[in-house]
Write a protein that holds these residues in place. Structure first.
Motif, mmCIF file in Angstrom:
data_model
loop_
_atom_site.group_PDB
_atom_site.id
_atom_site.type_symbol
_atom_site.label_atom_id
_atom_site.label_comp_id
_atom_site.label_asym_id
_atom_site.label_seq_id
_atom_site.Cartn_x
_atom_site.Cartn_y
_atom_site.Cartn_z
ATOM 1 N N LEU A 36 0.961 -1.038 -0.095
ATOM 2 C CA LEU A 36 0.061 -0.077 -0.120
ATOM 3 C C LEU A 36 0.725 1.281 0.095
ATOM 4 C CD1 LEU A 36 -2.878 1.075 0.593
ATOM 5 C CD2 LEU A 36 -2.212 1.290 2.912
ATOM 6 N N LEU A 37 0.729 2.219 -0.932
ATOM 7 C CA LEU A 37 1.415 3.436 -1.028
ATOM 8 C C LEU A 37 0.857 4.350 0.198
ATOM 9 C CD1 LEU A 37 3.197 5.521 -2.546
ATOM 10 C CD2 LEU A 37 1.108 6.121 -3.803
ATOM 11 N N VAL A 38 1.555 5.117 0.912
ATOM 12 C CA VAL A 38 1.080 6.068 1.895
ATOM 13 C C VAL A 38 1.885 7.206 1.398
ATOM 14 C CG1 VAL A 38 0.663 6.730 4.040
ATOM 15 C CG2 VAL A 38 0.519 4.528 3.430
ATOM 16 N N ILE A 39 1.275 8.445 1.065
ATOM 17 C CA ILE A 39 1.613 9.697 0.904
ATOM 18 C C ILE A 39 1.029 10.606 2.106
ATOM 19 C CG2 ILE A 39 1.762 11.805 -0.366
ATOM 20 C CD1 ILE A 39 0.527 9.919 -2.612
ATOM 21 N N ALA A 40 1.959 11.187 2.981
ATOM 22 C CA ALA A 40 1.442 11.723 4.073
ATOM 23 C C ALA A 40 2.290 12.947 4.360
ATOM 24 C CB ALA A 40 1.463 10.668 5.515
ATOM 25 N N GLY A 41 1.707 14.097 5.231
ATOM 26 C CA GLY A 41 2.258 15.146 5.638
ATOM 27 C C GLY A 41 1.393 16.391 5.832
ATOM 28 N N GLN A 42 2.065 17.466 5.892
ATOM 29 C CA GLN A 42 1.074 18.733 6.299
ATOM 30 C C GLN A 42 0.368 19.214 5.251
ATOM 31 O OE1 GLN A 42 4.436 20.367 9.139
ATOM 32 N NE2 GLN A 42 3.505 21.619 8.206
ATOM 33 N N CYS A 43 -0.953 19.551 5.092
ATOM 34 C CA CYS A 43 -1.678 19.990 4.157
ATOM 35 C C CYS A 43 -0.921 21.485 3.548
ATOM 36 C CB CYS A 43 -3.071 20.632 4.857
ATOM 37 S SG CYS A 43 -3.898 21.716 3.700
ATOM 38 N N THR A 44 -0.420 21.917 4.668
ATOM 39 C CA THR A 44 0.376 23.406 4.107
ATOM 40 C C THR A 44 1.584 23.581 5.108
ATOM 41 O OG1 THR A 44 -1.840 24.587 3.991
ATOM 42 C CG2 THR A 44 -0.169 26.042 3.754
ATOM 43 N N ILE A 45 2.684 23.842 4.221
ATOM 44 C CA ILE A 45 3.889 24.166 5.072
ATOM 45 C C ILE A 45 3.953 25.588 5.324
ATOM 46 C CG2 ILE A 45 6.531 24.598 4.412
ATOM 47 C CD1 ILE A 45 6.098 22.314 2.293
ATOM 48 N N ASP A 46 4.332 25.632 6.645
ATOM 49 C CA ASP A 46 4.305 27.149 7.386
ATOM 50 C C ASP A 46 5.768 27.757 7.023
ATOM 51 O OD1 ASP A 46 4.262 29.528 8.747
ATOM 52 O OD2 ASP A 46 3.584 28.629 10.604
ATOM 53 N N GLN A 95 -1.903 32.064 1.000
ATOM 54 C CA GLN A 95 -1.984 31.246 -0.294
ATOM 55 C C GLN A 95 -0.878 30.732 -0.670
ATOM 56 O OE1 GLN A 95 -4.685 32.270 -2.709
ATOM 57 N NE2 GLN A 95 -5.509 33.329 -0.920
ATOM 58 N N GLY A 96 0.092 30.604 0.390
ATOM 59 C CA GLY A 96 1.335 29.724 -0.007
ATOM 60 C C GLY A 96 2.462 30.822 -0.132
ATOM 61 N N ASP A 97 3.708 29.948 -0.330
ATOM 62 C CA ASP A 97 4.892 30.902 -0.551
ATOM 63 C C ASP A 97 5.969 30.204 -1.148
ATOM 64 O OD1 ASP A 97 7.362 32.437 0.139
ATOM 65 O OD2 ASP A 97 6.442 33.070 2.036
ATOM 66 N N ASN A 98 6.569 30.917 -2.053
ATOM 67 C CA ASN A 98 7.526 30.159 -3.085
ATOM 68 C C ASN A 98 8.818 29.510 -1.963
ATOM 69 O OD1 ASN A 98 6.397 31.010 -5.053
ATOM 70 N ND2 ASN A 98 7.987 32.335 -5.759
ATOM 71 N N LYS A 99 9.010 30.149 -0.906
ATOM 72 C CA LYS A 99 10.212 29.643 0.209
ATOM 73 C C LYS A 99 9.726 28.035 0.685
ATOM 74 C CE LYS A 99 10.223 33.611 2.509
ATOM 75 N NZ LYS A 99 9.574 34.519 3.762
ATOM 76 N N SER A 100 8.373 27.903 0.729
ATOM 77 C CA SER A 100 8.006 26.729 1.205
ATOM 78 C C SER A 100 8.768 25.609 0.067
ATOM 79 C CB SER A 100 6.406 26.385 1.200
ATOM 80 O OG SER A 100 5.927 27.542 2.160
ATOM 81 N N LEU A 101 8.856 26.049 -0.976
ATOM 82 C CA LEU A 101 9.404 24.897 -1.994
ATOM 83 C C LEU A 101 10.745 24.575 -1.419
ATOM 84 C CD1 LEU A 101 9.012 23.318 -4.559
ATOM 85 C CD2 LEU A 101 9.848 25.330 -5.835
ATOM 86 N N LYS A 145 -0.968 23.566 16.010
ATOM 87 C CA LYS A 145 -0.319 24.782 15.591
ATOM 88 C C LYS A 145 0.081 24.863 14.122
ATOM 89 C CE LYS A 145 1.819 25.231 20.056
ATOM 90 N NZ LYS A 145 2.212 24.171 20.606
ATOM 91 N N GLY A 146 -0.563 23.867 13.320
ATOM 92 C CA GLY A 146 -0.599 23.978 11.759
ATOM 93 C C GLY A 146 -1.209 25.163 11.223
ATOM 94 N N ILE A 147 -1.404 25.186 10.133
ATOM 95 C CA ILE A 147 -1.963 26.203 9.242
ATOM 96 C C ILE A 147 -2.714 25.317 8.167
ATOM 97 C CG2 ILE A 147 -0.672 28.158 9.934
ATOM 98 C CD1 ILE A 147 0.611 27.976 7.093
ATOM 99 N N GLY A 148 -3.591 26.232 7.344
ATOM 100 C CA GLY A 148 -4.564 25.598 6.327
ATOM 101 C C GLY A 148 -5.407 24.565 7.045
#
Ligand code: PEP
Ligand code: MN
Length: 357
Positions: A95-105, A142-148, A313-316
């Motif tokens: 089973l493939l599992v992709i997991a992580g934050q909705c939004t990177i802060d 709306q997100g941020d290029n820095k999160s890349l 403490k997350g966002i999104g």
């Protein structure tokens, strides 16, 4: 197949129809019935213009297409043996599992690094992180290029491939240049054909880049969903994962109407792996594990789950729907057990179960 309004077409009507289909390399074969005739279109009947011209005739009820509109994504196509790899996992072997934050802060990158380590520890094969976000409210973050950079740093620290949504061509090229392994098409863009074509073009020469294509929000028909994948595959890279993520209108209490139950239907039509997103389906952390298990029971090949080391403490979406790493680990364990049990049981399945099982 042409279904006319009258019981039989006159010779003049048949001549008119033949004149329409012949330039498309087709001909008409009447199928004589006791009460009424229907008329087979012999040849490749997929051209939309031909169908529209036929349906525009006043004596035609409708045209039913026997061929699927997607040549490459069709279950019967020569690509049906296509094996898609995500990191070390070949889909179908576990089973493939992709997991992580909705939004990177971008102001708190350490949360993302900790989440990345924690989801790896919990058993995920790939890390998701929203860099740019489609937000209903134009004044929300709306997100941020820095999160890349943060996303790619999480890849370097964990060794796991990473997934991020791209919403336009600029973001697409930034993500490709940075080396993002999985490009996500969000539910709001699932029918944005110029974006799908741009992604298809961008990944054509990058067979190791995978696309996670969400289902559109408003109960999109299955053929529409698979045809969206065909847009990308037509450029040459068919490594596309179909992601049901809940549709509108919602079931009272859930964020959307959970749609993991379409998995066997998709599998009858296409060879593409199905990776269900229970997080956006039900929209609350407490309901996500059950939805994830239901998806596996329906035959999903993978799951895409939002998770955060400290959801509050997350966002999104993270405060409401991210699983803690502990709950994620429990969910992945249970889901993989169920996935393995199904695989074992399928080997001895009796006749009569969906051909896709
Ligand atoms: C997401 O994955 O965070 C997201 C916005 O998904 P969707 O496009 O399914 O709403
Ligand atoms: Mn989200």
């Amino acid at each position: 197949m042409i279904i006319p309004k009258p019981a039989r077409l006159s010779p003049e009507q048949l001549a008119e129809i033949s004149a329409i289909v012949e330039p498309f390399g087709c001909r008409i074969q009447p199928i004589i019935g006791a009460v009424r005739n229907i008329y087979a279109i012999v040849g490749d009947e997929r051209d939309e213009l031909m169908t529209n011209r036929l349906e525009g005739l006043p004596y035609i009820e409708r045209v039913d297409k026997m061929q699927s509109p997607y040549k490459l994504m069709d279950r019967r196509s020569s690509l049906s043996g296509n094996k898609i790899k995500v990191g070390n996992l070949t889909i179908g072997e576990d089973l493939l599992v992709i997991a992580g934050q909705c939004t990177i802060d971008p102001k708190n990158p350490n949360y993302f690094y900790e989440t990345a380590h924690a989801v790896k520890e919990a058993g995920a094969n790939s890390i998701r992180g929203g860099v740019w976000k489609p937000r209903t409210n134009p004044y929300s973050f709306q997100g941020d290029n820095k999160s890349l950079d943060i996303l790619m740093e999480a890849h370097r620290r964990t060794g796991l491939p990473v997934d991020a949504e791209v919403m336009d061509e600029h973001q697409l090229h930034l993500a490709i240049e940075a080396g993002v392994h999985m490009l996500q098409v969000g539910a709001r863009n699932a029918l944005n054909y110029s974006l799908l074509r741009a992604i298809g073009g961008a990944v054509a020469s990058r067979p190791s880049t995978v696309v996670l294509l969400k289902r559109s929000i408003h109960m999109g028909p299955l053929n529409e969903f698979i045809s969206a994948a065909e847009y990308i595959a037509a450029f040459g890279n068919p490594n596309i994962l179909l992601c049901p993520r809940g549709t509108s209108p919602a079931i009272d209490g859930y964020r959307n109407h959970p749609d993991e139950s379409i998995t066997p239907l998709l599998k009858e039509k296409t060879w593409a792996p199905v990776v269900v997103d229970p997080s956006h389906s039900v929209g609350k952390a407490a309901y996500v594990p059950a939805c994830a298990l239901a998806a596996v029971a329906y035959g999903a090949d993978g799951l895409c789950i939002e998770s955060h080391v400290s959801p509050s403490k997350g966002i999104g979406d993270d405060p409401k729907q991210a699983l803690t790493p502990e709950v994620l680990a429990y969910t992945i364990r249970e889901a993989r057990q169920l996935w393995a049990a199904r695989r074992e049981a399928r080997a001895h399945a009796p006749e009569g179960i969906s051909s896709a099982k």
